[in-house]
Design an enzyme around this catalytic site. Structure first.
Site, PDB file in Angstrom:
ATOM      1  N   GLU A   1       0.807  -1.224   0.000  1.00  0.00           N
ATOM      2  CA  GLU A   1       0.000   0.000   0.000  1.00  0.00           C
ATOM      3  C   GLU A   1       0.832   1.262   0.000  1.00  0.00           C
ATOM      4  O   GLU A   1       0.451   2.277  -0.604  1.00  0.00           O
ATOM      5  CB  GLU A   1      -0.952   0.006   1.193  1.00  0.00           C
ATOM      6  CG  GLU A   1      -2.163  -0.910   1.027  1.00  0.00           C
ATOM      7  CD  GLU A   1      -1.831  -2.374   1.126  1.00  0.00           C
ATOM      8  OE1 GLU A   1      -0.756  -2.710   1.653  1.00  0.00           O
ATOM      9  OE2 GLU A   1      -2.649  -3.200   0.683  1.00  0.00           O
TER      10      GLU A   1
ATOM     11  N   HIS B   1     -12.090  -5.974   7.938  1.00  0.00           N
ATOM     12  CA  HIS B   1     -12.790  -5.688   6.672  1.00  0.00           C
ATOM     13  C   HIS B   1     -14.103  -4.958   6.960  1.00  0.00           C
ATOM     14  O   HIS B   1     -15.045  -5.024   6.180  1.00  0.00           O
ATOM     15  CB  HIS B   1     -13.068  -6.980   5.904  1.00  0.00           C
ATOM     16  CG  HIS B   1     -11.842  -7.739   5.501  1.00  0.00           C
ATOM     17  ND1 HIS B   1     -11.157  -8.544   6.374  1.00  0.00           N
ATOM     18  CD2 HIS B   1     -11.175  -7.798   4.327  1.00  0.00           C
ATOM     19  CE1 HIS B   1     -10.125  -9.090   5.735  1.00  0.00           C
ATOM     20  NE2 HIS B   1     -10.103  -8.651   4.510  1.00  0.00           N
TER      21      HIS B   1
HETATM   22  C1  LIG Z   1      -2.009  -4.986   3.938  1.00  0.00           C
HETATM   23  C2  LIG Z   1      -3.015  -5.781   3.207  1.00  0.00           C
HETATM   24  N1  LIG Z   1      -3.353  -5.417   1.949  1.00  0.00           N
HETATM   25  C3  LIG Z   1      -4.277  -6.107   1.246  1.00  0.00           C
HETATM   26  C4  LIG Z   1      -4.887  -7.212   1.776  1.00  0.00           C
HETATM   27  C5  LIG Z   1      -5.961  -7.992   0.983  1.00  0.00           C
HETATM   28  N2  LIG Z   1      -5.400  -9.296   0.605  1.00  0.00           N
HETATM   29  C6  LIG Z   1      -5.643 -10.405   1.353  1.00  0.00           C
HETATM   30  S1  LIG Z   1      -4.799 -11.735   0.781  1.00  0.00           S
HETATM   31  C7  LIG Z   1      -4.137 -10.849  -0.494  1.00  0.00           C
HETATM   32  C8  LIG Z   1      -3.220 -11.526  -1.464  1.00  0.00           C
HETATM   33  C9  LIG Z   1      -2.117 -12.258  -0.777  1.00  0.00           C
HETATM   34  O1  LIG Z   1      -1.328 -12.928  -1.724  1.00  0.00           O
HETATM   35  P1  LIG Z   1      -0.120 -13.839  -1.239  1.00  0.00           P
HETATM   36  O2  LIG Z   1       0.695 -13.078  -0.244  1.00  0.00           O
HETATM   37  O3  LIG Z   1       0.582 -14.351  -2.427  1.00  0.00           O
HETATM   38  O4  LIG Z   1      -0.802 -15.005  -0.416  1.00  0.00           O
HETATM   39  P2  LIG Z   1      -1.763 -16.141  -1.032  1.00  0.00           P
HETATM   40  O5  LIG Z   1      -3.171 -15.695  -0.727  1.00  0.00           O
HETATM   41  O6  LIG Z   1      -1.507 -16.244  -2.504  1.00  0.00           O
HETATM   42  O7  LIG Z   1      -1.410 -17.401  -0.313  1.00  0.00           O
HETATM   43  C10 LIG Z   1      -4.557  -9.533  -0.462  1.00  0.00           C
HETATM   44  C11 LIG Z   1      -4.174  -8.503  -1.452  1.00  0.00           C
HETATM   45  C12 LIG Z   1      -4.511  -7.578   3.101  1.00  0.00           C
HETATM   46  N3  LIG Z   1      -5.058  -8.640   3.710  1.00  0.00           N
HETATM   47  N4  LIG Z   1      -3.585  -6.853   3.765  1.00  0.00           N
END
Ligand SMILES: Cc1ncc(C[n+]2csc(CCOP(=O)(O)OP(=O)(O)O)c2C)c(N)n1
Ligand SMILES: Cc1ncc(C[n+]2csc(CCOP(=O)(O)OP(=O)(O)O)c2C)c(N)n1
Ligand SMILES: [Mg+2]
Ligand SMILES: [Mg+2]
Lengths: 335, 327, 335, 327
Positions: B60, B129
């Protein structure tokens, strides 16, 4: 190739018992995970986020940790890891149904926001990557106390784009702290493919920036995962410092129950990944090796389904949190 | 006039401005192929391409910092933060950089950027959320903060924000996306930043609120009207700057004031509105300035009973207003 | 070794004019910097933070940029860089004395918080590392506009521990944006030595994590700096993406006028570093090469001191900002 | 009782607790050899070693995140942020993690951490070394926020904070470090969190304030006393939670209320104090609840005339109080 597999196994000199235990942990998590999806589709659980496809690395890491001594700062896909460390299907079903008894959060957090004081699993929130710094602080405290313990933290490859990733690796590398950073790289951050997240082919390439080892392993190869996890854990415990351990895994489901990955991924891709699922692959190998006899796997599944049935029944009749309890535990004084 | 959902109005606002002004671009997580986790940017990457509608890495501070840089170079970026809860890693870029750029450069540099983020609860989003953390930014000079409650305002305020030379935080109540519908003209129009709207006239109690609570207030106002109490409902719309004149006008007119909001009350929008009324309307008040909002707990829990407990429902608001009316 | 130097120079085929220009820029900044310290000690300027010892890399980078086309996101040590890009001693003296005419901030910010719309130098605040992401955004906009421009951003090695460093390098590397990241590594973040900041010997090692080139250069060797800067700028302009360029420099002063480094550094260290000062070294080389004749350097200094005298006199009589103007320019509407 | 400066009292508070409780540690930039940029931790690394008094890399999120982890493992960390202005990169760790840990874990985990940072202006610190951004945290359930104004309170509150099981933000006015001196007992003592202090009794106007402004208020109170107006000066000390009872008591007693603070007023401590008074003291008020603070500009500029313009000087405070007295 049976031989190669046998070699691999014997090189790790893993006895049949260990291999069976690994398989059991993986299957147990998979069976529970499947149940979570059923409850979600039936409208009994508003939300689920899955670890399907990530089991091998999680079990490999968990089995190399010392329960009661080592600590874990997990993320929301670490269902299998929490089970290996001693949490139960009942615990996680209480959470997915938001029951008062849920040991993770008493129904306060979304499911898969793991935490258990009894198992040295710190409470995790939704913001990604923050837990890496908590792991660094835990390992710093272990070092100051002279405890021969380590801290594992797990996260997705997407989280490695966040500043806290850099700050945590830099700090732990500088002070040679006992952290194992486990990246479960499934190639996607929700819908964003890894090429849009970073320029390097491997997340483990990031380790060089901190002067620590970076290791990439096939997350669908349980044995390879076990070896890599054991080495990283040993390295941390020996005082040699942190390791960045990347497992290339597949996210066999949509990001969460709120997502539909068919909207941003091709059917072929999804099918190709399903064919590489770590579960049947490990099962076939163990059957080749004779570690699993004919029917063993099926009877094991039957046993695990029974456990999950029983846990589901328990969780469904468990009490919901009372409205007024929402005011409790903002501060310790409330206790 | 055609009817649009709150979400459609926001999407049209972005689309129309992107067609009109090629400097407008969007950077955010999952805004591309997926069209955003709520579908707000659906179709925009197809129309405007991968550069103007860019999927950001999960970072972010990067999203906001890059948008600040692009704005300095002459673009009109929209930074989309997936949930308002996840603005926290970008607070330094927002408060230390975007908010202070014009002032610290003695007006040589400005940051015409819009930061969009969904906020608010009642959707089983649990602690991270469901939050409404706008208060954190409403005390920061250099920022503007708006929260629309209708599709018409959503599009009109978004277009104004995109044409504003300074950073605007544009917060969208996620529960409104599909549940709130209303008329939105096809023709170009704007709604000015900084102006509250009296959405219901009344003489007995002035109710100041914003976001989804506006709809609850209107519903409750009708219940009280049945008993002869007329509420004047004021949709603040702009949380920074607050429309002092509108607040003072309605407060003086009614003599009784209720400030209603979704989040907890301490050091919040409700505090500032109440303080303005206390300072400016002393001689017109017939009762204490009352406030209603969420409890002083970190955020909305997940379990249905706990979430319900947190929310200021129409019934809770009605009870509070009847108490005030009876004062 | 004159020969080696000659070779070095001829390899870069730098003509005498360029070399003289480099020396002039460096000396001009040094002379101005010395004046700032005098004003501070005399109590006429409450604060100064110096670029002494960092001049060679800054001038090398600045001379490889295209004024009016390229952009800069600097930090507080970049006095020489701002002068190369066209800001004047008068501009910076107006700032150190907090005068209304100060083009950086109208006396609103501390000295050395550089910014000039006229020279594409963005306004910088005090929080470290934030400007790296601004540089990324500027380069993104350049790419979208199809402008053949680049953006340089400079910062200390301490700033590379911050999350924004990681996020900026990751983003620019992923999209091959035209940014040159210049690390002025003076071995200290105020009092914290680099060993307590990071585990790797070179900051440039961090580049590997992003799949971009990382280069380390002796910041006291003006020619080496010039070469490295030219290559990094060319690479960015050619569309090949960002470079992490590290110059190992010495902080020849305390961190700022509020600091006394003798409290945390040994006299020997400080003396050793002073002996490696890039200025006399470059001067000796140019004299060996005959680029500077006997006395040239002294007469140049006399000329530059005169310029700074004149600018000081101007700045001292310039008007202070009026109290009520503090209310202006919070928003554009105020104009 | 021995006399100590505000800074010495804070250093002694840390030193005494570190001697008493080996779980207490300090992580921050330049806290080691240099003893902090203000000298607050001078000598502590020599006494307690490089691990318990550790120089951090230039990364605030790291400083706070690591302290949270250490606290979870059982330590009692002090996270020192060099200037309050530079907390911004750590806001996610503070607000999303430290503040919510106990609540989200249903009381299984807590974060006994103290975050120390110098704040406030009047020292030619310009935009980023003069700010008072405490309001940003005073609306966040799960956090406690304290600001001492005297050496006695500084040490007593710090010791309480270090023994508290939850995260406490401990903000030190940097102008007080060497200018404010007072008696500090050598014996162990604590000052409770959450309690305001009436530092001067009076019947005519209740002045609520904190930090350096407390000293200005006391000075001005004497000026007014000369003309027979008696101000009751209340040092809020704890900004979260606010001492509602003490605020209500003094407000009702005096009937006239002035809330004075250094930073700008919008959505600030002053807003909340005013809102509490407006809601709880309606029938006791003889005048509007007045507020005085900094202008709505991003922060204190550098040039002397501009900085002076920003500050609420005793003369400005006196003028405001005389106006209120005359109401
Ligand atoms: C700081 C923050 N930004 C955005 C989100 C929304 N969000 C939840 S999971 C995710 C993607 C995570 O991807 P990754 O780290 O590759 O983990 P995966 O779900 O693929 O195992 C996002 C953008 C969040 N939880 N926290
Ligand atoms: C976010 C932030 N934290 C702390 C500071 C205080 N501070 C100013 S300069 C500095 C050290 C910077 O070291 P480095 O990046 O190596 O640059 P150098 O001064 O050595 O050139 C610190 C800690 C700051 N300005 N911003
Ligand atoms: Mg992923
Ligand atoms: Mg440095």
């Amino acid at each position: 190739m049976v031989v190669a597999k046998t070699d691999a196994v014997s090189r790790e000199n893993l006895d049949g018992e260990t291999l069976r235990a690994m398989y059991r942990h993986m299957l147990r998590s998979r069976v529970l995970d499947e149940r979570m999806w059923v409850l979600n589709r039936q409208g009994r659980a508003p939300f689920w986020i899955s670890g399907m496809g990530h089991e091998a690395i999680q079990v490999a890491v968990g089995m190399n940790m010392e329960p009661g001594t080592d600590w874990l700062a997990p993320y929301y896909r670490d269902l299998a890891l929490t089970l290996v460390l001693g949490m139960t299907p009942r615990d996680q079903l209480l959470s997915v149904l938001a029951k008062a008894e849920d040991p993770n959060s008493g129904g306060r957090q979304m499911p898969a926001h793991y935490g258990s004081r009894a198992h040295n699993i710190i409470s995790t929130g939704s913001p990604t990557t923050t837990q890496l710094l908590h792991a660094a602080g835990i390992a710093l405290a272990m070092r100051m106390r002279g405890d021969a313990a380590i801290c594992v933290t797990a996260f997705g490859e997407g989280s490695t784009s966040g500043g806290d990733f850099h700050e945590a690796l830099n700090f732990t590398a500088t002070h040679k702290l006992a952290v194992v950073f486990v990246v479960e790289n499934n190639g996607y951050a929700i819908s964003v493919p890894v090429e849009k997240q970073m320029a390097t082919p491997n997340v483990s390439d990031r380790a060089i920036a901190y002067g620590i080892p970076g290791v990439s392993v096939d997350g669908n190869d349980a044995i390879a995962c076990y070896r890599a996890a054991r080495d990283a854990v040993q390295r941390a415990r020996s005082g040699a410092g942190p390791t960045l351990l990347e497992a290339k895994v597949h996210r066999l489901t949509s990001h969460s129950s709120d997502d539909d990955q068919r909207r941003y991924r091709s059917a072929d891709d999804l099918e190709a990944e399903r064919l590489q699922d770590c579960m049947p692959r490990f099962r076939a190998m163990l059957e080749d090796l004779g570690v699993l006899g004919p029917g063993d796997s099926d009877s094991l599944r039957t046993e695990l389904v029974a456990e999950v049935d029983e846990a589901t029944a328990y969780a469904e009749q468990a009490a919901d949190p009372l409205a007024e309890t929402a005011l409790l535990h903002v501060y310790a004084e409330d206790v | 006039m055609p009817t649009r959902s709150y979400l459609e109005a926001i999407r049209e606002g972005m689309r129309d401005e992107m067609r009109r002004d090629e400097r407008v671009m969007i950077l955010g997580e999952d805004v591309g192929t997926k069209g955003g986790v709520f579908g707000t940017t659906e179709g925009l990457q197809k129309e405007f391409g991968e550069w103007r509608v860019m999927d950001a890495p999960l970072a972010e501070s990067c999203i906001v910092g890059v948008c600040i840089g692009a704005a300095l170079y002459g673009m009109r970026p929209i930074a989309e933060i997936q949930f308002q809860d996840f603005i926290m890693p970008a607070v330094d870029q927002i408060v230390s950089e975007a908010a202070k750029m014009r002032y610290r450069s003695n007006n040589h540099w400005g940051v015409p950027m819009v930061l969009r983020a969904p906020f608010g609860g009642g959707i089983h989003g649990a602690l991270y959320h469901s939050q409404s953390i706008e208060a954190m930014f409403c005390g920061v000079p250099g920022l503007k903060v708006v929260v629309p409650s209708t599709p018409y305002d959503a599009k009109g305020l978004l277009v104004s924000a995109l044409r504003d030379p300074d950073p605007v935080l544009f917060f969208e109540h996620k529960r409104a996306y599909r549940s709130v519908k209303g008329e939105v003209p096809d023709e170009e129009y704007t709604v000015p930043l900084g102006a509250a709207a009296v959405v219901r006239e009344g003489e007995d109690i002035a109710v100041f609120t914003y976001g989804m609570m506006v709809h609850a207030a209107l519903e409750v106002a009708e219940r009280l009207a049945a008993d002869g109490f007329e509420c004047e409902v004021v949709d603040l719309r702009s949380l920074r700057p607050l429309d002092r004149a509108a607040i003072i006008r309605s407060a003086r007119k009614c003599g009784k004031v209720m400030v209603a909001q979704e989040p907890n009350l301490a050091v919040s929008i409700s505090s500032e509105v109440s303080a303005i009324v206390a300072e400016e309307c002393f001689e017109h008040l017939d009762a204490p300035v009352m406030r209603i909002g969420g409890p002083e707990i970190p955020a909305m829990p997940y379990a249905a009973a706990l979430e319900e407990f947190y929310l200021v429902t129409p019934d809770k608001l009605e009870a509070a207003l009847r108490k005030l009316a009876a004062y």
